[in-house]
Design a protein around this motif. Structure first.
Motif, mmCIF file in Angstrom:
data_model
loop_
_atom_site.group_PDB
_atom_site.id
_atom_site.type_symbol
_atom_site.label_atom_id
_atom_site.label_comp_id
_atom_site.label_asym_id
_atom_site.label_seq_id
_atom_site.Cartn_x
_atom_site.Cartn_y
_atom_site.Cartn_z
ATOM 1 N N UNK A 1 0.847 -1.205 0.000
ATOM 2 C CA UNK A 1 0.000 0.000 0.000
ATOM 3 C C UNK A 1 0.876 1.247 0.000
ATOM 4 N N UNK A 2 0.424 2.264 -0.722
ATOM 5 C CA UNK A 2 1.164 3.512 -0.785
ATOM 6 C C UNK A 2 0.824 4.361 0.435
ATOM 7 N N UNK A 3 1.804 4.599 1.306
ATOM 8 C CA UNK A 3 1.580 5.415 2.483
ATOM 9 C C UNK A 3 1.942 6.864 2.195
ATOM 10 N N UNK A 4 1.520 7.745 3.082
ATOM 11 C CA UNK A 4 1.816 9.164 2.906
ATOM 12 C C UNK A 4 3.315 9.419 2.923
ATOM 13 N N UNK A 5 4.029 8.679 3.773
ATOM 14 C CA UNK A 5 5.485 8.876 3.870
ATOM 15 C C UNK A 5 6.205 8.310 2.655
ATOM 16 N N UNK A 6 5.812 7.120 2.221
ATOM 17 C CA UNK A 6 6.536 6.463 1.133
ATOM 18 C C UNK A 6 6.415 7.234 -0.174
ATOM 19 N N UNK A 7 5.291 7.913 -0.395
ATOM 20 C CA UNK A 7 5.170 8.657 -1.646
ATOM 21 C C UNK A 7 6.127 9.850 -1.696
ATOM 22 N N UNK A 8 6.470 10.410 -0.528
ATOM 23 C CA UNK A 8 7.456 11.490 -0.520
ATOM 24 C C UNK A 8 8.864 10.940 -0.732
ATOM 25 N N UNK A 9 9.129 9.741 -0.244
ATOM 26 C CA UNK A 9 10.395 9.093 -0.562
ATOM 27 C C UNK A 9 10.486 8.813 -2.065
ATOM 28 N N UNK A 10 9.360 8.379 -2.643
ATOM 29 C CA UNK A 10 9.333 8.136 -4.091
ATOM 30 C C UNK A 10 9.584 9.429 -4.855
ATOM 31 N N UNK A 11 9.017 10.534 -4.365
ATOM 32 C CA UNK A 11 9.240 11.832 -5.001
ATOM 33 C C UNK A 11 10.722 12.200 -4.955
#
Length: 494
Positions: free
Chosen positions: A1-11
């Motif tokens: 699942x895409x979490x709020x934190x992981x999407x910023x790491x992806x960014x």
């Protein structure tokens, strides 16, 4: 699942990817004199080091966006970034000009995938509330390569061999690949049969227009062969548009251009890039030819642009919430125009303090203009359209940037030759070799005059963009055709 934190790491990983492309765009210019000596490269070879990269990039942008939508954007991005790193190593250890040209072409292929898909992924990772901030970070990362390329390249050339300027991509690529593999969720667009004819027409048209414009920059606007190449490219692109209207499974949905947000955002992002070239194309030459600074010193003096860009990008988020998207973009273009017109008053004796003021203002304007323009265009796309839609956006910016270099380069050259009947480098180099301070002063004044004229043109283009922003872009960016909730978005990217 895409979490709020992981999407910023992806960014952060996506930002590293675009930073690698940005570094490679500017670092080559620093190394050209050394490459000419160490690889016995001719003037034609030096031109092809850049041209091979740009032509492959132009040809592959739309196919890359389409394949990312169909095969998976994460898979394509990781593969492209890996290819970019391997091609960088091949550039560093090229034994002759032909090998370097081939490696640069492969670099262009990697960049053609990274540029559209890194932006496309933002529409699937972030919702309307968080996407503007993400877009600001992404744009800032891509812009950092402008001054960092000459800075790092100049330092490396002073301390190591020429291949090191290409190896600086490698650690960025390694970290980027690892981060994308860990945090970026897979996403796809719509499936369907590939539009082979559309791919061929778009690739051939973009290559012809880009090559023709590059040739114009070298030979001038009176060269019949260059104009004929541009004309052939325009005809091919017109044929592409006509075919897209008839094709059962078109490469791009022309209905995108019925959206004022997409059309206006794409046009204004292109205009902002064009106008900024009036600054970034001429200032390094001014610092070198008139100020006598090396590549490292010239890159250092461009840092206020990035400072202004960072501040402007952060301010854009606040202004959009209080005013509107189009007003924020218009304010940014006003600042770019004002900075260009102030810069057009530069003289040989103008101190760096005065220059730093207006280039900071230009960076501030770019930060207020570019992220909101890109977000307006991308925000009009559904997640399924984001790959090809962003490829169209990047293709417009790529061609617009090439046209900007050709137009502004011609203006600089014409203004210079009105004062000294020789090329910029030849005139100043001749004056230095002869030890003639009078001739040197004349050549420096002539180049500064040409730069001022190009800044006037860039300022006029930015001023025209203000009108377009207020007329075309909607006050509030509408929701894309298939805006989804964060919960649904997380489920769709598993």
């Amino acid at each position: 699942m895409v979490t709020s934190t992981s999407r910023w790491y992806a960014l952060a990983a996506l930002a590293l990817s675009t930073l690698a492309v940005g570094l490679d765009t500017t670092v080559l210019s620093v190394a050209l004199p050394t490459l000419a000596r160490d690889l016995s490269a001719s003037t034609g070879d030096l031109q092809w080091f850049t041209t091979a990269y740009l032509l492959v990039l132009a040809a592959a942008l739309l196919p890359a966006g389409l394949l990312g939508d169909r095969l998976g954007r994460k898979r394509m991005l990781v593969g492209a970034l890996t290819l970019f790193g391997l091609a960088s190593v091949a550039c560093a250890y090229a034994q002759n000009a032909e090998q370097l040209i081939a490696a640069r072409a492969v670099l262009g292929l990697g960049a053609a995938v990274i540029m559209p898909l890194s932006g496309a992924v933002l529409t699937t990772l972030f919702d309307r509330a968080t996407r503007p901030r993400a877009m600001s970070i992404w744009v800032t990362a891509s812009a950092l390569g402008i001054p960092l390329g000459p800075l790092l390249g100049g330092w490396l050339l002073d301390n190591f061999w020429w291949g090191s300027v290409f190896l600086i991509n490698v650690p960025v690529v390694v970290v980027g690949v690892a981060a994308l593999a860990r945090w970026l969720p897979e996403s796809r667009g719509t499936g369907g049969r590939l539009d082979g004819l559309g791919l061929a027409l778009s690739a051939a048209g973009l290559v012809a227009v880009t090559y023709g414009v590059i040739s114009v920059g070298d030979r001038g606007w009176s060269d019949g062969r260059s104009l004929g190449t541009i004309g052939a490219g325009v005809v091919l692109l017109a044929g592409f548009v006509r075919w897209q209207r008839r094709a059962s499974t078109p490469l791009i949905d022309l209905g995108l251009f019925r959206s004022r947000a997409f059309t206006g955002g794409a046009a204004l992002a292109t205009i902002a890039s064009f106008a900024m070239l009036g600054l970034l194309f001429t200032l390094p030459q001014f610092f070198a030819a008139v100020g006598g600074h090396d590549a490292f010193g010239s890159g250092l003096r461009l840092l206020p642009v990035i400072g202004g860009l960072v501040v402007g990008a952060r301010a854009a988020d606040m202004l959009r919430s209080r005013l509107s998207t189009r007003t924020t973009i218009a304010v940014g273009l006003v600042l770019i125009a004002a900075a260009s017109f102030l810069g057009a008053r530069t003289e040989v004796a103008t101190g760096y303090g005065s220059i730093a003021v207006w280039i900071t203002l230009a960076g501030l304007g770019l930060g207020l203009t570019l992220p909101p323009s890109l977000d307006a265009a991308l925000g009009a796309l559904s997640p399924e359209q984001s790959g090809v839609g962003n490829a169209v956006l990047q293709a417009m910016r790529q061609v617009g940037g090439a046209i900007g270099v050709a137009v502004l380069g011609t203006v600089v050259s014409a203004g210079y030759r009105s004062g000294v009947p020789a090329s910029v480098d030849d005139g100043i180099a001749t004056a230095v070799r002869l030890g003639d301070p009078g001739l040197l002063a004349q050549a420096q004044r002539a180049f500064t005059h040409g730069m001022d004229l190009s800044l006037l043109v860039a300022g006029a283009v930015a001023a025209a963009g203000v009108v377009i922003a207020l007329v075309v872009v909607p006050a509030r960016t509408p929701a894309p055709p298939a805006e989804v909730s964060e919960e649904a978005l997380a489920e769709s990217t598993l």
